[in-house]
Design an enzyme around this catalytic site. Structure first.
Site, PDB file in Angstrom:
ATOM      1  N   TYR A 109       0.778   0.011  -0.319  1.00 22.96           N
ATOM      2  CA  TYR A 109      -0.358  -0.915  -0.148  1.00 22.96           C
ATOM      3  C   TYR A 109      -1.622  -0.309  -0.777  1.00 22.96           C
ATOM      4  CZ  TYR A 109      -4.607  -2.499   2.122  1.00 22.96           C
ATOM      5  OH  TYR A 109      -5.900  -2.902   2.351  1.00 22.96           O
ATOM      6  N   SER A 138     -10.542  -1.595  -1.019  1.00 20.18           N
ATOM      7  CA  SER A 138     -10.526  -0.977   0.303  1.00 20.18           C
ATOM      8  C   SER A 138     -10.983   0.469   0.216  1.00 20.18           C
ATOM      9  CB  SER A 138      -9.085  -1.021   0.826  1.00 20.18           C
ATOM     10  OG  SER A 138      -8.926  -0.143   1.916  1.00 20.18           O
ATOM     11  N   LYS A 159      -4.160  -1.500  -4.191  1.00 17.34           N
ATOM     12  CA  LYS A 159      -5.619  -1.636  -4.272  1.00 17.34           C
ATOM     13  C   LYS A 159      -6.152  -0.735  -5.390  1.00 17.34           C
ATOM     14  CE  LYS A 159      -6.170  -4.519  -0.884  1.00 17.34           C
ATOM     15  NZ  LYS A 159      -6.500  -5.912  -1.211  1.00 17.34           N
TER      16      LYS A 159
END
Ligand code: UD1
Length: 349
Positions: free
Chosen positions: A160, A135, A164
């Site tokens: 989160y 991302s 990634k």
């Protein structure tokens, strides 16, 4: 249907999710065999019928669905024993930023733990090619725009984002340890839109965290007004600017990365975006045009952790993968509205 890549057998984790399902359609249409592993924890089994409807009977026969958690090593071993998997596209993971702040153990354990189980199973079965859903969040608050793949990674602002960030590092370490690994990290900007048929789209459970599904639910009357998080940013209209990309372009980007990576080794990063920035108010306006009525909105304070603006430089993907986004914001809003208006409650009847 076009077959523009050597057909292979691809394991897609999280293949019933938003980006996964659209990618599976493109892979089947290109002639690949696809095995989906998904525990349906944040998606609907009905997606499978929709995929079949879109690709047709012959292509649908090349799709296998295994309902399992990616952390289930026995289930993964059974898949690798039964199928001759050439590459894995790894979408499965928790993705709600706010929830990750409340449930860090679950996020670290699920996203990172699953990836470790997956790559361990891959290694044991001699499959060392993986595409990972990363991302733009790994770039944090950018010093310079547009973002290129060599722009620095910045500290994440939530668990989160860290998952990634760390999974990118973990997969990079595999290549250092064993040069036979073949890793592609795809850094998505903001995926929106839906399949042009209106049969598949984004179907978040509960109140949407992301802008587009929220706007679409306001358009269809499920919610009263869009909450605009801040109009005092240093942008032309004061609202946050993002690089929104049509989910079908993103799906095509995976297919392009897949044909590019076959027969290679190493670790490569690609931005997948359009290269254009669009503000929150511009999105509301474009969606109003798509749905045919003005959408009400209210200005709220900024949301913690949001950056002012980001958009991608996609030169590397264009030059190396031969891939470029085709759809504009009007197309994205049209397809998103087509999906939402035909499926006001998503995949639930
Ligand atoms: C978010 C995540 C990002 C993740 C991506 C997945 C944050 C801080 N970042 O990106 O890590 O990879 O989703 O798709 O959550 N907005 C509103 N009202 C809303 C929702 C959003 O005004 O109801 C604004 C936001 O302030 C932002 C823009 O819309 O300016 C886009 O927000 P969103 O769709 O949540 O995506 P990101 O925050 O860019």
């Amino acid at each position: 249907m076009s077959i523009d890549a050597t057909p292979s057998c691809i394991l897609v984790t999280g293949g019933t999710g938003f980006i996964g399902s659209h990618t599976v359609v493109v892979l089947l249409e290109q002639g690949h065999e696809v095995v989906i592993v998904d525990d349906l924890s944040n998606s609907s089994e009905k997606v499978l019928d929709r995929i079949d409807q879109i690709v047709g009977e012959e292509a649908a026969e090349r799709l296998t669905f295994v309902r399992a958690d990616v952390a289930d090593r026995e289930a993964l071993d059974a898949i690798f024993d039964e199928f001759d998997i050439d590459a894995v596209i790894h979408f499965a993971g928790y993705k709600a930023v706010g929830e990750s702040v409340q449930k860090p153990i679950e996020y670290y354990s699920n996203n990172i733990g699953n990836t470790l189980v997956l790559v361990d199973a891959m290694r044991d079965h001699g499959c060392k090619s993986i595409i990972f859903s990363s991302s733009a969040t790994v770039y944090g608050d950018p010093d310079e725009l547009p973002l290129t793949e060599s722009s620095p990674k910045k500290p994440a602002t939530n668990p989160y984002g860290w998952t990634k960030w760390m999974i990118e590092e973990i997969l990079g370490s595999l290549v250092v340890a064993d040069p036979e690994w073949n890793v592609v990290l795809l850094r998505y900007f903001n995926p929106i839109g839906a399949h042009p048929s209106g049969l598949m789209g984004e179907d978040p459970k509960g109140i949407p965290n992301n802008l587009l599904p929220y706007v679409a639910q306001v358009a269809v009357g499920r919610r009263d007004a869009v909450h605009v998080f801040g109009n005092d940013y240093d942008t032309p209209d004061g609202t946050g600017v993002r690089d929104y990309i049509h989910v079908m372009d993103l799906a095509e980007g995976h297919a392009a990365a897949l044909s590019w990576m076959m027969g290679r080794n190493g670790c490569e990063v690609f931005n997948l975006g359009t290269g254009n920035g669009t503000s929150v108010l511009q999105i509301i306006e474009a969606f109003s045009t798509a749905c045919g009525h003005d959408l009400p909105y209210v200005i709220e304070p900024r949301r913690a952790g949001d950056v002012t603006a980001n958009w991608a430089d996609c030169t590397k993907a264009r030059e190396q993968l031969g891939w470029k986004a085709k759809f504009n914001i009007a197309d994205m809003c049209r397809d998103s509205w087509n999906w939402q208006s035909h499926n006001p409650n998503g995949y639930e009847a």
